[in-house]
Design a protein around this motif. Structure first.
Motif, PDB file in Angstrom:
ATOM      1  N   ILE A  11       0.755  -1.070  -0.148  1.00 27.37           N
ATOM      2  CA  ILE A  11       0.011   0.015  -0.060  1.00 27.37           C
ATOM      3  C   ILE A  11       0.904   0.922  -0.074  1.00 27.37           C
ATOM      4  N   LEU A  12       1.835   1.340   0.677  1.00 28.48           N
ATOM      5  CA  LEU A  12       2.636   2.401   0.777  1.00 28.48           C
ATOM      6  C   LEU A  12       3.535   2.716  -0.439  1.00 28.48           C
ATOM      7  N   ALA A  14       2.356   1.659  -3.222  1.00 23.41           N
ATOM      8  CA  ALA A  14       1.250   2.315  -4.330  1.00 23.41           C
ATOM      9  C   ALA A  14       0.934   3.728  -3.975  1.00 23.41           C
ATOM     10  N   LEU A  15       0.948   4.313  -2.920  1.00 27.01           N
ATOM     11  CA  LEU A  15       0.665   5.775  -2.510  1.00 27.01           C
ATOM     12  C   LEU A  15       1.864   6.514  -2.760  1.00 27.01           C
ATOM     13  N   CYS A  18       1.518   6.725  -6.698  1.00 26.10           N
ATOM     14  CA  CYS A  18       0.278   7.713  -7.012  1.00 26.10           C
ATOM     15  C   CYS A  18       0.860   9.037  -6.873  1.00 26.10           C
ATOM     16  N   ALA A  19       1.607   9.426  -5.816  1.00 24.10           N
ATOM     17  CA  ALA A  19       1.935  10.539  -5.568  1.00 24.10           C
ATOM     18  C   ALA A  19       2.919  11.165  -6.642  1.00 24.10           C
ATOM     19  N   ALA A 329      -9.849  12.722  -0.656  1.00 29.93           N
ATOM     20  CA  ALA A 329      -8.953  11.755  -0.877  1.00 29.93           C
ATOM     21  C   ALA A 329      -8.523  11.085   0.551  1.00 29.93           C
ATOM     22  N   ILE A 330      -8.000  11.866   1.442  1.00 31.90           N
ATOM     23  CA  ILE A 330      -7.481  11.634   2.677  1.00 31.90           C
ATOM     24  C   ILE A 330      -8.736  10.837   3.557  1.00 31.90           C
ATOM     25  N   LEU A 333      -9.359   7.389   2.111  1.00 31.86           N
ATOM     26  CA  LEU A 333      -8.546   6.659   2.462  1.00 31.86           C
ATOM     27  C   LEU A 333      -8.570   5.795   3.896  1.00 31.86           C
TER      28      LEU A 333
END
Length: 450
Positions: A11-12, A14-15, A18-19, A329-330, A333
């Protein structure tokens, strides 16, 4: 690595991806097109210099030049949405979709004539032949006709000849014209060349610059005309020409953008234009003519919202612009993460038993201490307990060390050592009791015979 840690790492990653993708998308250069011309003109050279400056500065906006034949051609391209930006003139079919980014230049209309020609006012032009700067464009003649009508002079009574700047002296020498009208900034080379040619061919160089004294009133009646002042000495300072400031009429060239151009793009374009203007002016003096448009409400021109944001100091940052999306988004999530954690917890997925370490072994040795009567066994248990304590101390240096588990283990080892001591004392007491309960050894009696 446990499944939970692997999932968290995935997940990290992927984030982070995305960033990085969002950052690349937001900072990617946007190429816009601008119509300017004709090719080789002062405006075209300045825009090309601006294009190169944007590349050097690694701006998020890049330019691609589209050559046009005239301001009317540029306006038509903008109206057809063939280009994003264009340089247009206010009196030549200003497109309805055009929104101003900057004032490109102001073009005063200057009537000049020899002092002996008897032309002191625009009303004196009836029956005269005048040269109008610019050939093959036509719109300068239409502009002069409008000004003549505003002065009560029928354009049909004035013969107008289109001339090029470098032809002025020759045409005047041949007496083909009696006066000259230029349309453009006094500092521009075409206007300066045309007037200097007239001065050279005039006896004693005595040339009169004719003002438009009713300029403000005329500008109020004709929307695309503006009242302008020609500054003393604009065409030379020895002698100063003109000797003092005088009013005249003029038209404005605007740098405009399509209404559909993104606000962020227009804002960045405007910011870079005025930021780079001093550097551009070193090679292209025309950059000094760039002006900030009127941003007041009710002004005669409509400024593009993106340009207006920069000019009024209301330019939004990335966070301000996308704050709503970031908050959503936050929130999404957080809510999604909680839901996934609840589902995993409900089905027991990703759960693993905690490693008890040496604690079960210590508890087993504690039971062995109570069950043994052999001091050798107790010695072995005591040696093992010392080894476990040393291993635990070494393990405390690792980053995943569990201090609460170490505290429990220490308590169990203390209890084990105490039990070993108690058991040793018990064994010693049992040995003493056994010795006391044993019967005395029989005494041998010897009887002597005699």
């Amino acid at each position: 690595m446990s499944r939970t840690r692997l999932a968290a790492l995935s997940i990290l990653c992927a984030l982070i991806g995305c960033a990085a993708l969002v950052t690349f998308w937001y900072n990617r250069p946007t190429t816009v097109t601008i119509a300017v011309g004709p090719s080789g003109s002062e405006a075209a050279r300045l825009i090309d210099g601006f294009r190169l400056a944007l590349q050097r500065e690694r701006s998020s906006v890049r330019l691609r030049l589209v050559s046009s034949d005239s301001p009317s051609d540029s306006a038509a391209r903008l109206e057809r949405e063939d280009v994003d930006f264009a340089i247009v003139r206010a009196d030549i079919s200003m497109p309805p979709s055009a929104m101003v980014v900057a004032v490109w230049q102001r073009n005063p209309v200057i009537l000049s004539a020899p002092a002996t020609a008897g032309i002191e006012r625009w009303t004196d032009l009836g029956g005269k032949t005048i040269g109008v700067m610019g050939r093959g464009v036509g719109y300068n003649i239409r502009l002069i006709q409008t000004i003549l009508r505003e002065h009560g002079v029928q354009p049909s009574t004035v013969r107008m000849v289109e001339v090029l700047p470098w032809e002025t002296a020759d045409i005047f020498r041949k007496k083909q014209i009696e006066a000259l009208v230029t349309v453009g900034p006094p500092s521009s080379k075409p206007v300066a060349d045309a007037l200097s040619g007239l001065v050279r061919e005039t006896p004693d160089g005595k040339v009169i610059l004719v003002p438009v004294r009713e300029a403000e009133a005329v500008a109020d009646r004709v929307a695309y005309l503006e009242s302008m002042d020609v500054i003393a000495g604009s065409f030379g300072s020895n002698p100063p020409r003109p000797a003092e400031n005088f009013p005249t009429l003029g038209v404005v060239h605007y740098l405009v953008a399509r209404r559909g151009v993104d606000d962020a793009v227009a804002s960045e374009f405007t910011q870079q234009l005025f930021t780079l203007r001093p550097a551009l002016a070193a090679q292209h003096p025309a950059a000094n003519r760039l002006e900030v448009p009127d941003t007041e409400k009710g002004s005669s021109v409509q400024v593009h919202p993106g340009a207006l944001a920069y000019l009024t100091g209301e330019q939004k940052t990335f966070v301000e612009k996308y704050s709503d999306y970031l908050y959503l988004a936050i929130f999404g999530l957080s809510l999604g993460g909680s839901a996934v954690a609840a589902v995993l917890g409900y089905f027991g997925l990703g759960r693993r038993d905690k490693d008890p370490g040496h604690l079960p072994e210590v508890l087993m040795m504690l039971r062995q201490v109570r069950a043994t009567d052999d001091n050798d066994v107790l010695d072995e248990i005591a040696h093992r307990a010392d080894d476990i304590f040393v291993e635990s101390i070494e393990a405390s240096k690792r980053p995943d060390f569990d201090s609460s588990q170490f505290a429990t283990l220490t308590l169990a080892l203390d209890r084990l050592n105490a039990s070993i001591a108690d058991r040793r004392r018990t064994i010693a007491m049992m040995e003493d009791v056994e010795e006391e309960e044993q019967p005395p050894a029989p005494v041998a009696v010897t009887i002597a015979r005699g």
